[in-house]
Scaffold this active site. Structure first.
Site, mmCIF file in Angstrom:
data_model
loop_
_atom_site.group_PDB
_atom_site.id
_atom_site.type_symbol
_atom_site.label_atom_id
_atom_site.label_comp_id
_atom_site.label_asym_id
_atom_site.label_seq_id
_atom_site.Cartn_x
_atom_site.Cartn_y
_atom_site.Cartn_z
ATOM 1 N N HIS A 32 1.136 -2.170 0.508
ATOM 2 C CA HIS A 32 2.196 -1.172 0.371
ATOM 3 C C HIS A 32 3.081 -1.058 1.611
ATOM 4 C CE1 HIS A 32 0.259 -0.106 -3.269
ATOM 5 N NE2 HIS A 32 -0.643 0.704 -2.773
ATOM 6 N N ASP A 77 -6.381 -1.510 2.018
ATOM 7 C CA ASP A 77 -5.946 -0.806 0.819
ATOM 8 C C ASP A 77 -4.487 -0.380 0.888
ATOM 9 O OD1 ASP A 77 -6.668 0.410 -1.774
ATOM 10 O OD2 ASP A 77 -6.283 2.315 -0.761
ATOM 11 N N GLU A 111 -2.560 11.088 3.065
ATOM 12 C CA GLU A 111 -3.137 11.725 1.884
ATOM 13 C C GLU A 111 -4.020 12.872 2.326
ATOM 14 O OE1 GLU A 111 -4.250 9.017 -1.547
ATOM 15 O OE2 GLU A 111 -4.441 7.633 0.138
ATOM 16 N N LYS A 125 -2.901 -5.010 -7.579
ATOM 17 C CA LYS A 125 -3.559 -5.227 -6.299
ATOM 18 C C LYS A 125 -5.019 -4.807 -6.407
ATOM 19 C CE LYS A 125 -3.011 -0.927 -3.734
ATOM 20 N NZ LYS A 125 -4.404 -0.728 -3.336
#
Length: 510
Positions: free
Chosen positions: A262, A257, A238, A170
């Site tokens: 995901h 992102d 995160e 990706k």
């Protein structure tokens, strides 16, 4: 007792031979980059350590840097020893593994590089008996994917004596149009069945276990619908910032992102219909159907159902942390989202009206990825007068860092009276199975070599994900956000709490 004499070659254990994948050569474009050093070579070494690779397995690394085979082997030895997770570094295993490592300097835009690769592949096929099987792995800048595929095709090495497959990292485009253009370029050379778009989230053990949990047990699937589930939360938090990747992240942002690939893939795995068989095509068909059923927001719906955020500076303990705009390589007036939250709905009979809340961000209080499924509360609280208080049951699937599943329910406290308190029934991978779980890249590399595309993303799935995300990105690109709007160490903007509060829900604190 049967004794097996070792030949000294870690690949020659007859007891484990049936566990190995076919002979092949893995060609890594971008072999001098971080992904190869931190993830790919450690994963391949670990597969060698576990005796999962064939005796003739080989790797050809390609990058623009000039170096010999021996220098490449030494560089990779240092990287594997440094980045190997939860496993010992064994010199004997490395010696056997390193004999199959080769290197050549090349440029993805230079046709001569591919002719040189063709010659090297023929030599390896003859000396290591790989059967002509080749897995091309594009670990380059995304802008080079199409050029690499065309170079492979132009040199005539997309076809051969054995199978040829292409693994693509990706991002798969930066919007729907570019994703379609990339797929068209790849399909000039490779059939879709031979294109493996890798999403390391789908290689995580807990994400895979969602399928076993749902479809291998009879007690959960009957409850897996709008009648019993009030909402679903998917969190990928995160604690770190952009860690020196400011210039890249400024172009991507959290929405593109993390959510587009995901987390929508995780949502599809949680919400898909059962497939008739556990076959790659059948499983991916159902994930694709779910993604195509996601309600595509209109511009006025984006404001109500999405929240963008960007972290600002803060002092955490004795440490002063910079905001995103103070990070190296970032525009001081950047409007990039480092936090994104969205409410998605699925337009089908199973999930109509059930909100799926997805959030992800940098510089949040902790590193954690999980899925929280909240069931409906009992229709009548018969214990309330006695100080009980009914609460909805919660099923939590922990993806990282501690993989497992928890079911939260109410139980009577010891003593007189009927007072209830929440308790948990926990399943933990480490304590239940012992040993280590394979890394996502170990699983996915092994699957690609074996030709199992179950955990890989198909073109129609990529396009469906972009279709769901693109209207959000379009509205955000026109808005003037008052960034930064959350501090380092916070759980994101207040607007994300308000988004859930409008439906009477609150974010779970992991």
């Amino acid at each position: 007792m049967l004794e097996v004499m070792s030949s000294g070659n870690p690949f020659q254990d007859p007891i484990r031979f049936e566990r190995r994948v076919p002979e092949c050569t893995v060609v890594i474009f971008g072999a001098n980059g971080d992904l190869t050093k931190r993830k790919l070579l450690p994963a391949l070494y670990r597969l060698a350590y576990e005796q999962r690779l064939s005796p003739g397995f080989a790797v050809v690394g390609i990058s623009r840097t000039q170096m010999t085979d021996d220098r490449f082997r030494e560089n990779m030895r240092e990287s594997v020893a440094k980045y190997l997770e939860d496993a010992p570094f064994d010199e004997e295993v490395w010696t056997g593994f390193a004999t199959g490592l080769f290197y050549m300097a090349g440029d993805v835009n230079d046709p001569a590089s591919y002719q040189g690769l063709a010659t090297r592949l023929r030599d390896i096929e003859e000396t290591r008996h790989t059967g002509g099987n080749v897995l091309f792995y594009l670990s380059t800048q995304p802008s080079q994917y199409a050029a690499a595929a065309r170079g492979i095709g132009g040199a005539g090495i997309a076809k051969g004596n054995g199978w040829r497959r292409l693994v693509v990292e990706k991002p798969f485009g930066h919007d729907l149009e570019s994703a379609r253009s990339l797929s068209a370029a790849l399909h000039e050379v490779f059939d879709e069945r031979d294109v493996y778009r890798i999403d390391h989230y789908l290689g995580k053990e807990t994400v895979q276990n969602i399928l076993a949990f749902r479809f291998g047990n009879g007690i959960f699937e009957p409850l897996w619908n709008r009648r019993y589930i009030t909402h679903v939360q998917i969190t990928a938090a995160e604690s770190i910032g952009v860690e020196g990747r400011g210039s890249y992240y400024q172009e991507a942002g959290s929405l593109r992102d993390m959510i587009q690939n995901h987390l929508l893939q995780v949502m599809a795995t949680i919400a898909m219909e059962p497939s008739a068989t556990f076959h790659p095509g059948s499983v991916r068909d159902e994930r694709s159907k779910l993604l195509r059923s996601i309600h595509v927001m209109k511009p006025d719906e984006v404001a109500l159902n999405t929240v963008a955020g960007q972290y600002g500076p803060a002092r955490v303990g004795a440490t002063s942390l910079p905001g995103f705009r103070e990070e190296p390589g970032v525009d001081p007036a950047s409007r990039t989202d480092t936090y994104a939250a969205a409410t998605f709905f699925v337009d089908n009979w199973r999930w109509a009206g059930v909100p799926f809340y997805i959030r992800t961000g940098k510089r949040l209080p902790k590193r954690v990825s999980e899925i929280a499924i909240q069931f409906n509360a009992p229709p009548h609280d018969m214990f309330d007068a006695n100080g009980g208080g009914a609460r909805p049951n919660l099923l939590i699937v922990r993806i990282q860092p501690e993989e497992g599943i928890s079911l939260k329910f109410l139980s009577k406290q010891p003593g007189s009276g009927m007072k209830l308190r929440p308790v948990s029934m926990d399943f933990n991978y480490g304590s239940s199975f012992g040993g280590r779980s394979p890394s996502a890249y170990e699983t996915l590399l092994l699957d690609a070599i074996a030709g199992d595309a179950t955990l890989y993303t198909r073109q129609d799935m990529v396009e469906a994900s972009w279709a769901a995300v693109e209207p959000i990105a379009a509205v955000w690109s026109e808005r003037q956000f008052d960034f930064p709007n959350y501090p380092c160490g916070g759980w994101g903007p207040n607007a994300a709490d308000e988004m859930l509060a409008r439906r009477g829900h609150v974010w779970r604190t992991p």
